[in-house]
Design an enzyme around this catalytic site. Structure first.
Site, PDB file in Angstrom:
ATOM      1  N   SER A  25       0.905  -1.221   0.122  1.00 18.07           N
ATOM      2  CA  SER A  25       0.045  -0.071   0.031  1.00 18.07           C
ATOM      3  C   SER A  25       1.146   1.196   0.099  1.00 18.07           C
ATOM      4  O   SER A  25       1.948   1.429  -0.009  1.00 18.07           O
ATOM      5  CB  SER A  25      -1.070   0.082   1.366  1.00 18.07           C
ATOM      6  OG  SER A  25      -0.083   0.139   2.383  1.00 18.07           O
ATOM      7  N   TYR A  58      -3.500   0.439  -2.897  1.00 18.49           N
ATOM      8  CA  TYR A  58      -4.533   0.922  -1.934  1.00 18.49           C
ATOM      9  C   TYR A  58      -3.926   1.925  -0.765  1.00 18.49           C
ATOM     10  O   TYR A  58      -2.652   1.899  -0.354  1.00 18.49           O
ATOM     11  CB  TYR A  58      -5.352  -0.176  -1.048  1.00 18.49           C
ATOM     12  CG  TYR A  58      -4.689  -0.888  -0.425  1.00 18.49           C
ATOM     13  CD1 TYR A  58      -4.544  -0.769   0.963  1.00 18.49           C
ATOM     14  CD2 TYR A  58      -3.729  -2.243  -0.929  1.00 18.49           C
ATOM     15  CE1 TYR A  58      -3.932  -1.313   1.711  1.00 18.49           C
ATOM     16  CE2 TYR A  58      -3.331  -2.865   0.017  1.00 18.49           C
ATOM     17  CZ  TYR A  58      -3.303  -2.663   1.285  1.00 18.49           C
ATOM     18  OH  TYR A  58      -2.494  -3.248   2.112  1.00 18.49           O
TER      19      TYR A  58
END
Length: 114
Positions: A25, A58
């Site tokens: 991420s 993300y």
């Protein structure tokens, strides 16, 4: 029919930390997230202006002012100090897209603050 359009953009921020052992991420300063209507878990593209790399990951909400952390395998492709653009997209009808205004911010590249 739906099309993908630019939803949010953080234009030109520096990576401030890197952790290849993290599960993945990008960590983003919560002030920058709020300013662009980005949320934790949202899919984003990270475009590296320093080396041309592009990747999808993300968001994890950060805890520090100006924080941009690249984590997991992406940390092999991007380095602390690299300039990046972070973008997210939304699916909407062409009619809605024609009037939608994306949230775009231009933080100070020295400290990543707006």
């Amino acid at each position: 029919m739906f099309i993908e359009v630019l939803k949010s953009k953080i234009h030109r921020v520096k990576i401030t930390e890197s952790d290849v052992d993290y599960i993945g991420s990008i960590t983003i300063d919560p002030v920058l997230m709020r300013a662009t209507n980005m949320i934790a878990g949202e899919k984003v593209q990270v475009l590296n202006l320093s080396n041309g790399e592009r990747l999808e990951t993300y968001i994890i909400e950060g805890s520090k002012s100006g924080q941009i952390g690249i984590n997991g395998p992406a940390a092999i492709k991007m380095n602390i100090g690299d300039l990046v653009i972070i973008v997210s997209y939304a699916s909407m009808s062409p009619k809605d897209a024609s009037i939608y205004k994306p949230k775009i911010i231009f933080p100070n590249v020295t400290n990543n603050l707006i």
